[in-house]
Structure formats: C-alpha cells, structure tokens
Design a protein around this motif. Structure first.
Motif, PDB file in Angstrom:
ATOM      1  N   LEU A  54      20.354  -0.182 -20.576  1.00 12.44           N
ATOM      2  CA  LEU A  54      20.504   1.218 -20.155  1.00 12.44           C
ATOM      3  C   LEU A  54      19.837   1.490 -18.811  1.00 12.44           C
ATOM      4  CD1 LEU A  54      19.978   3.048 -23.559  1.00 12.44           C
ATOM      5  CD2 LEU A  54      22.114   2.775 -22.281  1.00 12.44           C
ATOM      6  N   VAL A  55      18.607   1.040 -18.658  1.00 12.60           N
ATOM      7  CA  VAL A  55      17.904   1.238 -17.380  1.00 12.60           C
ATOM      8  C   VAL A  55      18.597   0.440 -16.282  1.00 12.60           C
ATOM      9  CG1 VAL A  55      15.701   0.856 -16.181  1.00 12.60           C
ATOM     10  CG2 VAL A  55      15.709   1.792 -18.484  1.00 12.60           C
ATOM     11  N   GLY A  56      19.187  -0.696 -16.668  1.00 13.23           N
ATOM     12  CA  GLY A  56      19.911  -1.521 -15.712  1.00 13.23           C
ATOM     13  C   GLY A  56      21.094  -0.817 -15.083  1.00 13.23           C
ATOM     14  N   ALA A  57      21.700   0.114 -15.819  1.00 15.94           N
ATOM     15  CA  ALA A  57      22.788   0.903 -15.227  1.00 15.94           C
ATOM     16  C   ALA A  57      22.255   1.715 -14.048  1.00 15.94           C
ATOM     17  CB  ALA A  57      23.421   1.802 -16.279  1.00 15.94           C
ATOM     18  N   GLY A  58      21.056   2.247 -14.203  1.00 16.30           N
ATOM     19  CA  GLY A  58      20.428   2.967 -13.087  1.00 16.30           C
ATOM     20  C   GLY A  58      20.097   2.045 -11.933  1.00 16.30           C
ATOM     21  N   TRP A  59      19.612   0.841 -12.269  1.00 15.55           N
ATOM     22  CA  TRP A  59      19.336  -0.137 -11.216  1.00 15.55           C
ATOM     23  C   TRP A  59      20.606  -0.478 -10.451  1.00 15.55           C
ATOM     24  CZ3 TRP A  59      14.995  -0.999  -9.039  1.00 15.55           C
ATOM     25  CH2 TRP A  59      13.801  -0.997  -9.739  1.00 15.55           C
ATOM     26  N   GLU A  60      21.706  -0.615 -11.154  1.00 15.11           N
ATOM     27  CA  GLU A  60      22.969  -0.948 -10.475  1.00 15.11           C
ATOM     28  C   GLU A  60      23.350   0.132  -9.471  1.00 15.11           C
ATOM     29  OE1 GLU A  60      24.533  -3.682 -10.232  1.00 15.11           O
ATOM     30  OE2 GLU A  60      23.594  -4.765 -11.873  1.00 15.11           O
ATOM     31  N   LEU A  61      23.083   1.383  -9.793  1.00 15.70           N
ATOM     32  CA  LEU A  61      23.364   2.469  -8.838  1.00 15.70           C
ATOM     33  C   LEU A  61      22.469   2.336  -7.601  1.00 15.70           C
ATOM     34  CD1 LEU A  61      23.719   5.451 -11.322  1.00 15.70           C
ATOM     35  CD2 LEU A  61      25.556   4.193 -10.172  1.00 15.70           C
ATOM     36  N   VAL A  62      21.201   2.001  -7.817  1.00 11.25           N
ATOM     37  CA  VAL A  62      20.285   1.795  -6.690  1.00 11.25           C
ATOM     38  C   VAL A  62      20.747   0.611  -5.848  1.00 11.25           C
ATOM     39  CG1 VAL A  62      17.914   1.131  -6.069  1.00 11.25           C
ATOM     40  CG2 VAL A  62      18.312   2.824  -7.873  1.00 11.25           C
ATOM     41  N   TYR A  63      21.054  -0.505  -6.515  1.00 13.92           N
ATOM     42  CA  TYR A  63      21.499  -1.699  -5.790  1.00 13.92           C
ATOM     43  C   TYR A  63      22.780  -1.414  -5.010  1.00 13.92           C
ATOM     44  CZ  TYR A  63      18.292  -4.170  -8.947  1.00 13.92           C
ATOM     45  OH  TYR A  63      17.206  -4.593  -9.651  1.00 13.92           O
ATOM     46  N   GLN A  68      25.229  -0.902   0.505  1.00 12.40           N
ATOM     47  CA  GLN A  68      26.101  -0.258   1.485  1.00 12.40           C
ATOM     48  C   GLN A  68      25.594  -0.454   2.912  1.00 12.40           C
ATOM     49  OE1 GLN A  68      29.077   0.729   0.223  1.00 12.40           O
ATOM     50  NE2 GLN A  68      28.016  -0.112  -1.559  1.00 12.40           N
ATOM     51  N   PHE A  69      24.325  -0.830   3.061  1.00 14.87           N
ATOM     52  CA  PHE A  69      23.763  -1.091   4.384  1.00 14.87           C
ATOM     53  C   PHE A  69      23.967  -2.539   4.826  1.00 14.87           C
ATOM     54  CE2 PHE A  69      21.316   2.523   2.771  1.00 14.87           C
ATOM     55  CZ  PHE A  69      21.530   3.416   3.805  1.00 14.87           C
ATOM     56  N   ARG A  70      24.452  -3.387   3.928  1.00 12.91           N
ATOM     57  CA  ARG A  70      24.714  -4.785   4.279  1.00 12.91           C
ATOM     58  C   ARG A  70      26.144  -4.912   4.798  1.00 12.91           C
ATOM     59  NH1 ARG A  70      21.753  -8.831   3.074  1.00 12.91           N
ATOM     60  NH2 ARG A  70      23.552 -10.136   2.647  1.00 12.91           N
ATOM     61  N   TRP A  71      26.362  -5.803   5.722  1.00 15.42           N
ATOM     62  CA  TRP A  71      27.692  -5.925   6.338  1.00 15.42           C
ATOM     63  C   TRP A  71      28.747  -6.358   5.338  1.00 15.42           C
ATOM     64  CZ3 TRP A  71      30.474 -10.438   6.468  1.00 15.42           C
ATOM     65  CH2 TRP A  71      29.785 -11.599   6.146  1.00 15.42           C
ATOM     66  N   ASP A  72      28.383  -7.187   4.340  1.00 16.67           N
ATOM     67  CA  ASP A  72      29.384  -7.663   3.387  1.00 16.67           C
ATOM     68  C   ASP A  72      29.359  -6.885   2.065  1.00 16.67           C
ATOM     69  OD1 ASP A  72      26.975  -8.605   2.467  1.00 16.67           O
ATOM     70  OD2 ASP A  72      27.682 -10.645   2.074  1.00 16.67           O
ATOM     71  N   LYS A  73      28.472  -5.884   1.983  1.00 13.30           N
ATOM     72  CA  LYS A  73      28.354  -5.026   0.791  1.00 13.30           C
ATOM     73  C   LYS A  73      28.046  -5.818  -0.482  1.00 13.30           C
ATOM     74  CE  LYS A  73      29.877  -1.400   3.131  1.00 13.30           C
ATOM     75  NZ  LYS A  73      29.211  -1.354   4.388  1.00 13.30           N
ATOM     76  N   ASP A  74      27.303  -6.912  -0.356  1.00  7.90           N
ATOM     77  CA  ASP A  74      26.985  -7.742  -1.516  1.00  7.90           C
ATOM     78  C   ASP A  74      25.589  -8.332  -1.347  1.00  7.90           C
ATOM     79  OD1 ASP A  74      27.377  -8.983  -3.938  1.00  7.90           O
ATOM     80  OD2 ASP A  74      28.613 -10.602  -3.150  1.00  7.90           O
ATOM     81  N   TRP A  75      25.005  -8.803  -2.457  1.00  9.85           N
ATOM     82  CA  TRP A  75      23.717  -9.473  -2.448  1.00  9.85           C
ATOM     83  C   TRP A  75      23.901 -10.977  -2.281  1.00  9.85           C
ATOM     84  CZ3 TRP A  75      19.956  -6.316  -1.960  1.00  9.85           C
ATOM     85  CH2 TRP A  75      19.767  -5.197  -2.753  1.00  9.85           C
ATOM     86  N   PRO A  76      22.998 -11.621  -1.586  1.00  5.54           N
ATOM     87  CA  PRO A  76      22.945 -13.071  -1.696  1.00  5.54           C
ATOM     88  C   PRO A  76      22.521 -13.422  -3.135  1.00  5.54           C
ATOM     89  CG  PRO A  76      21.689 -12.314   0.210  1.00  5.54           C
ATOM     90  CD  PRO A  76      22.082 -11.109  -0.575  1.00  5.54           C
ATOM     91  N   THR A  77      22.885 -14.577  -3.616  1.00  4.82           N
ATOM     92  CA  THR A  77      22.581 -14.969  -4.988  1.00  4.82           C
ATOM     93  C   THR A  77      21.086 -14.912  -5.275  1.00  4.82           C
ATOM     94  OG1 THR A  77      24.518 -16.391  -4.979  1.00  4.82           O
ATOM     95  CG2 THR A  77      22.905 -16.796  -6.684  1.00  4.82           C
ATOM     96  N   LEU A  78      20.263 -15.292  -4.316  1.00  5.34           N
ATOM     97  CA  LEU A  78      18.818 -15.263  -4.515  1.00  5.34           C
ATOM     98  C   LEU A  78      18.321 -13.845  -4.800  1.00  5.34           C
ATOM     99  CD1 LEU A  78      16.129 -16.760  -4.556  1.00  5.34           C
ATOM    100  CD2 LEU A  78      15.968 -16.350  -2.090  1.00  5.34           C
TER     101      LEU A  78
END
Length: 147
Positions: A54-63, A68-78
């Motif tokens: 449940l809290v992870g859903a909130g984290w996903e919104l933060v992430y 959105q500030f990254r050029w590819d709109k994604d996280w590196p795996t690390l």
C-alpha cells in the motif's frame, strides 16, 4: 519500452503480493521473532507486506514524479535496487514508532524486520529484472502492465 505508472503499480501489487507471500510463508518460522509466537510472526510479516504494497503505491507516485526530470523517464536498474533503503527505512519507522501498521504488542525485532524486508525486496527486484521477462514476455512491451 519504459514501464508506465500504471504498469509499475500493477507489477508492484501483483508480483510483490504473490512473491512476498511465498517468502513470508517460508521465512517467518526461521526469523528471530523474540517473544512473538509463530502465529504472531505470520501476522506481523503478512501485515507488514500488505503495508509495503500500500505504501509502495505512494512511492510509485513519487518515483514517477522524479522520473519526469530524467531524459528517458526511467530509472537505471541500480536505482530500483537502492530504493530498498528509503522504502525500508520508512516502513521500519511506521512499524516501530506508530500503530498505523501494527499494534504495540506485535512489533518485531529489528533483525527480524530487516531480514524479512531485505529478502522480500531482493527477491522482488531480482524477479522483476529477470524471470518475469520469461514468464510474461509481453510485460515489457505493455509498459509493465501484468493484466
């Protein structure tokens, strides 16, 4: 394809729920739960797992917002692996110092919480970065959506 917000939410809920439940069932009797019985240990680990989802859903919104500030709109795996620190710390604070997740009498020892959280998170991260691509080949091309 970069996972969408909806896809990341689905993946977190379904995979963490299924895989986390299996891990909790297998690991809980082996955890150093102190004065808690095995039945209370199961209540603790499964309740904390539900709270992480449940809290992870909130984290996903933060992430999603930060991505959105990254050029590819994604996280590196690390980055996906390192999120264990902030998510684990927040969950530990909620478990230890509030009654939001667990009542006072069911608080697990730090070692038990740390082992359970770490094992579950590493299994989830490893599954999402490996076997899910074999078991659900369309997952990646559907923006991370499972259904």
């Amino acid at each position: 394809m970069t996972p969408t917000l909806h896809g990341r939410l689905q993946t977190r809920v379904l995979i963490l729920g299924a895989l986390g439940t299996v891990i909790a069932v297998l690991v809980t009797p082996l955890l150093p739960m102190g004065r808690l019985s095995v039945a209370q240990g199961y209540r603790v680990t499964l309740t904390v797992l539900a709270a992480v989802i449940l809290v992870g859903a909130g984290w996903e919104l933060v992430y999603h917002g930060v991505q959105q500030f990254r050029w590819d709109k994604d996280w590196p795996t690390l980055f996906g692996l390192v999120t264990i620190v902030n998510e684990g710390l927040l969950m530990w604070l909620l478990v230890r110092y509030t009654t939001v997740v667990l009542p006072r009498g069911l608080r697990p020892p730090a070692v038990a919480f740390g082992l359970d959280f770490t094992l579950t998170w590493l299994a989830f991260w490893g599954f999402v970065n490996g076997p899910i691509r074999v078991l659900l080949p369309r997952w990646r091309y559907n923006g991370g959506r499972v259904i």
